[in-house]
Design an enzyme around this catalytic site. Structure first.
Site, PDB file in Angstrom:
ATOM      1  N   SER A   1      43.555  74.715  -1.634  1.00 16.36           N
ATOM      2  CA  SER A   1      43.521  75.120  -3.044  1.00 16.36           C
ATOM      3  C   SER A   1      42.561  76.269  -3.305  1.00 16.36           C
ATOM      4  CB  SER A   1      43.177  73.926  -3.921  1.00 16.36           C
ATOM      5  OG  SER A   1      42.003  73.325  -3.437  1.00 16.36           O
TER       6      SER A   1
ATOM      7  N   GLY B   1      52.719  64.903  -7.164  1.00 23.42           N
ATOM      8  CA  GLY B   1      52.718  63.447  -7.161  1.00 23.42           C
ATOM      9  C   GLY B   1      53.277  62.923  -5.860  1.00 23.42           C
TER      10      GLY B   1
ATOM     11  N   CYS C   1      52.523  64.267 -12.304  1.00 25.59           N
ATOM     12  CA  CYS C   1      53.932  64.209 -11.928  1.00 25.59           C
ATOM     13  C   CYS C   1      54.586  65.585 -11.846  1.00 25.59           C
ATOM     14  CB  CYS C   1      54.740  63.405 -12.937  1.00 25.59           C
ATOM     15  SG  CYS C   1      54.190  61.717 -13.064  1.00 25.59           S
TER      16      CYS C   1
ATOM     17  N   ASN D   1      56.189  64.125 -17.254  1.00 26.85           N
ATOM     18  CA  ASN D   1      54.901  64.595 -16.746  1.00 26.85           C
ATOM     19  C   ASN D   1      53.957  64.702 -17.942  1.00 26.85           C
ATOM     20  OD1 ASN D   1      53.704  67.799 -15.437  1.00 26.85           O
ATOM     21  ND2 ASN D   1      52.723  65.816 -15.477  1.00 26.85           N
ATOM     22  N   GLY D   2      52.882  63.918 -17.922  1.00 28.34           N
ATOM     23  CA  GLY D   2      51.926  63.985 -19.024  1.00 28.34           C
ATOM     24  C   GLY D   2      51.319  62.637 -19.317  1.00 28.34           C
TER      25      GLY D   2
ATOM     26  N   TYR E   1      43.920  74.526  -9.914  1.00 27.55           N
ATOM     27  CA  TYR E   1      44.145  73.590  -8.822  1.00 27.55           C
ATOM     28  C   TYR E   1      45.553  73.000  -8.730  1.00 27.55           C
ATOM     29  CZ  TYR E   1      43.790  69.143  -6.318  1.00 27.55           C
ATOM     30  OH  TYR E   1      44.007  68.103  -5.481  1.00 27.55           O
TER      31      TYR E   1
END
Ligand code: SF4
Length: 473
Positions: free
Chosen positions: A292, A38, A11, A112-113, A251
């Protein structure tokens, strides 16, 4: 590389306190900058001091919002969220921000997590009479804060922090205050910025750049920041060990973001240089798999003196889509995402730099695509060391048994992906490239050394057995 079947960040979060500004629109543009974190759903909540308005739905930021929905989100404070689900299914009722509580005891929250003890806390809160409306651990965090017997919001948050185990970078707001909270390990990034009329909090500094905000500082592991008419206040919890996810540098985060003072583009460039030092090879052309590994490809070229070029073009507008392709289209695999340039590749010995190999489902297709386009040799060079353990901190990688490096040696993976050679950057080489002290990072997916004990005993036993059998490189 293409990670729809491999590696997902969970997220991006953003918050702004700026009386008199169009806070919803600022949040909208910040979410655009955080879209890479996300793509399943997006949402914005605002407050005008009396109540909280929310608009959230499935899809990309550009699909979820329009003039009409933004104009209905008024107020002085806003929070926003881009979601990829790691816990809780991809359903509209799991979109964030979540609104939880009633009256003056209500909050909007975005996370986020990943909370490791969410199941246990869910049962405990259910026994206390809390009714859950989503299947996300974010609702567990929110109810834990609201269930606290403490009086002030700061003490309520502290109460929750002492109970939560796992990774969480949060933004949430009451009717008059914006909060930013980062777990004591600091697994996911979170930073503080300023605009002329107020303050912002974001997962990554690239979101600040896009809305003209100045980067002020990182929100530290274990820190709570509150922002309201009294300004910015900071409260710190004790931190025993930092464990910032090193995959942010490889990344997840955007190359134009700065985390802990290190520009990610420079870190990725140095990863490529490190790969050239650790795994040199005679070749005609270096290419980084876009986007990336583009910087890492340039780094490999700098150090090896092999020219760098673009052998694969990426279809940049193929984001995550909610139109499920049928099997025939799915079989096209990487062709949907990449188009090789045969005129450039014909007869060449290639060094192909990529960020990581997780399940090993995509890399063989890329190697095949390049060889079919005329490449004589393909030498894969990977910025991440072999991933042998799953992530419990918010990255949807795979289970242990799906991780190719947990099942095969490096030479076996090389044969499986059909490359002429395969070289991974070592953990020491990775830390050197990031140029920050190694002890501040989580590297558990490479080493199995998790910052918090996790249920991995069976996996560890299995790995020891594999090691004894000489299955691990
Ligand atoms: S296990 Fe790997 S992906 Fe997960 S937080 Fe740690 S370094 Fe990041």
């Amino acid at each position: 590389m293409l990670r729809q079947e491999d590696l997902h960040e969970c997220c991006g979060v953003f918050g702004v306190y700026a009386p008199g500004e169009d806070v919803a629109r600022l949040t909208y543009f910040a979410l655009f900058a955080l879209q890479h974190r996300g793509q399943e759903s997006a949402g914005i909540a605002t407050t005008d001091g009396k109540g909280i308005q929310l608009h959230a739905d499935m899809g990309l930021v550009s699909h979820v919002f329009n003039e009409d929905s933004l104009s209905k989100l008024s107020g002085d404070i806003a929070i926003g969220h881009n979601r990829y689900s790691t816990r809780g299914s991809s359903r509209v009722y799991n979109t964030q921000p979540l609104l939880v509580g009633t009256g003056s005891n209500s909050i909007a929250i975005a996370h986020n997590g990943n909370i490791i003890n969410a199941e246990h806390l869910y049962e405990e809160l259910s026994d206390q009479g809390y009714i859950f409306h989503t299947t996300t651990d974010t609702e567990v965090i929110a109810d834990l804060i609201l269930s606290s017997p403490e009086k002030s919001w700061i003490d309520k948050i502290r109460y929750a922090m002492h109970r939560l185990q796992g990774a969480y970078s949060l933004v949430f707001m009451t009717n008059d205050t914006l909060f930013g909270v980062r777990d004591p390990f600091g697994v996911r990034p979170l930073c503080l910025g300023a605009i002329d009329t107020g303050w912002v909090i974001a997962s990554e500094s690239c979101a600040l750049d896009h809305i003209g905000a100045n980067f002020i500082r990182e929100i530290e592991p274990g820190e709570i920041v509150s922002i309201n008419e009294n300004g910015v206040n900071s409260y710190r919890e004790e931190v025993s060990r930092k464990a910032l996810c090193i995959f942010e540098y490889i990344y997840f985060a955007r190359p134009d973001s700065v985390i802990n003072g290190r520009l990610l583009y420079s870190a990725r460039l140095a990863m490529g240089e490190g790969l050239a030092e650790e795994h040199p090879v005679a070749a005609d052309l270096v290419m980084g798999v876009p986007d990336s590994a583009t910087a890492a490809g340039i780094g490999y070229s700098h150090r090896s003196n092999i020219p760098v070029g673009e052998g694969l073009l990426k279809n940049r507008y193929m984001g995550r889509t909610f139109i499920e392709p049928d099997q025939r289209i799915r079989d096209l695999g990487v062709k949907l995402k990449f188009n090789p340039l045969p005129q450039l590749l014909e007869g060449k010995r290639l060094v192909v730099v990529d960020d990581s190999i997780v399940r090993g489902t995509t890399t063989p297709k890329v190697v095949k695509l390049l060889k079919k386009a005329g490449a004589k040799e393909v030498h894969m060079r990977i910025c991440a060391p072999p991933i042998r353990y799953p992530c419990f901190f918010g990255v949807d990688m795979a289970t242990r048994w799906e991780l190719i490096a947990a099942q095969k040696t490096v030479p076996e993976v090389r044969d499986f992906i059909g490359a002429d050679s395969l070289g991974h950057l070592s953990i020491d080489g990775l830390i050197k490239a990031v140029a920050l002290p190694g002890e501040i990072f989580c590297t558990a997916c490479f080493t199995g050394d998790y910052p918090i004990p996790v249920q991995l005993e069976m996996d560890k036993l299995a790995l020891e057995t594999m090691s004894q059998r000489g299955l691990l490189a």
